[in-house]
Design an enzyme around this catalytic site. Structure first.
Site, mmCIF file in Angstrom:
data_model
loop_
_atom_site.group_PDB
_atom_site.id
_atom_site.type_symbol
_atom_site.label_atom_id
_atom_site.label_comp_id
_atom_site.label_asym_id
_atom_site.label_seq_id
_atom_site.Cartn_x
_atom_site.Cartn_y
_atom_site.Cartn_z
ATOM 1 C CE1 TYR A 42 -2.917 -3.020 0.559
ATOM 2 C CE2 TYR A 42 -3.590 -2.423 2.770
ATOM 3 C CZ TYR A 42 -3.767 -3.378 1.402
ATOM 4 O OH TYR A 42 -4.585 -4.466 1.967
ATOM 5 C CB ILE A 224 -10.560 -4.400 7.371
ATOM 6 C CG1 ILE A 224 -10.106 -5.539 6.313
ATOM 7 C CG2 ILE A 224 -9.970 -5.120 8.567
ATOM 8 C CD1 ILE A 224 -8.566 -5.899 6.063
ATOM 9 C CE LYS A 226 -10.624 1.269 -1.454
ATOM 10 N NZ LYS A 226 -10.854 2.663 -1.483
ATOM 11 C CB SER A 227 -13.316 4.850 4.507
ATOM 12 O OG SER A 227 -14.065 6.141 4.100
ATOM 13 C CG ASN A 236 -17.684 1.867 6.801
ATOM 14 O OD1 ASN A 236 -18.893 1.932 6.059
ATOM 15 N ND2 ASN A 236 -16.735 2.240 6.011
#
Length: 270
Positions: A42, A224, A226-227, A236
């Site tokens: 990442y 998990i 993502k944001s 979430n």
């Protein structure tokens, strides 16, 4: 570290820019998240570490996970090279942590093999990691890794959402007593357009995201999502408070559409 993987975590894939990544980690920890997931691939381990260090939440209350990329899977203790052992220590340094709570093998690809597992055992023995995990492993590969590792293998992280339930994999992880962690738990937004999920969301006056996450949580899966948007991060997290009834579960289970979104050339034979 928490005694087990927290029920929901923040995914950080694609969140490469420093400020948005740090802000997302801070927003998540402020909202109540205690599980932050990243990966060497990442390119944001340093930013995640900065978020952890800037938060008021004590380090020992946060479960930090990262993943070895495909070019960091070889291991030969007689050679100094960019391998699983050295790569993991570099990740810990970038994250600013003494110990990585969970280190995954991101994919069973390229140089993955017994040497990778040997490196995980050494990292565990030396206290560099608290536990090992695998990601994108088939049931057969998962069983092999589970049998060969001396370090505790506590999770397999895979793509799973209402359009890809992963029933067989969930059965295997339950059998082995390890966690199934869900990446892309919202199907990259695909679940938002599913009528069954829309109806359940309207019934409970919540978002489609919360419905999809709550469905995974009901199955014992640990998503998990993502944001980088603090509002979405908080929404979430609200899935933990959403109780789906039997009718809701049955409606989501009845969805006939199936779609796998992540399937690179180096993926195993699903």
């Amino acid at each position: 570290m928490p005694d087990e993987i927290p029920r929901i975590g923040l995914g950080t894939w694609q969140n490469k820019e420093r400020e948005p990544c740090v802000d997302a980690v801070l927003a998540a920890l402020d909202a109540g998240y205690r599980h932050i997931d990243t990966a060497q691939a990442y390119g944001n381990e340093r930013h995640v570490g900065e978020g952890l260090s800037r938060s008021d939440v004590p380090r020992d209350e946060v479960f930090v996970a990262t993943k070895l990329w495909n070019n960091n899977l070889s291991y030969d203790e007689s050679i100094t090279q960019d391998d699983a052992y050295i790569g993991a220590k570099r990740s810990a340094e970038l994250l600013g942590v003494d110990t990585i709570d969970l280190l995954y093998v991101h994919w069973p690809a390229e140089d993955y093999g017994d040497g990778t597992l040997e490196a995980l055992d050494k990292l565990y023995d030396e206290g560099v990691i608290e536990a090992a995990g695998v990601s994108n492993f088939t049931p057969e590969l998962l069983r092999e890794a589970y049998d060969k590792l001396d370090a505790p293998l506590i999770a397999n992280q895979v793509e799973t959402h209402p359009l890809l339930p992963q029933d067989e994999m969930l059965s295997v992880t339950d059998e082995l007593g390890i966690d199934l962690v869900a990446y892309s738990p919202l199907g990259r937004g695909g679940v938002f357009d599913v009528p069954e999920i829309q109806e359940v969301a309207e019934k409970h006056d919540v978002s489609e995201a919360q419905v999809s996450l709550a469905w995974l949580l009901e199955r014992g899966v640990k998503p998990i999502p993502k944001s980088a948007d603090p509002e979405h991060i908080r929404d979430n997290y609200g899935a933990l408070d959403l109780e789906l009834d039997d009718e809701d579960i049955e409606a989501i289970d009845s969805i006939g559409e199936r779609e796998r979104l992540i399937d690179p050339e180096f993926a195993p034979d699903w």
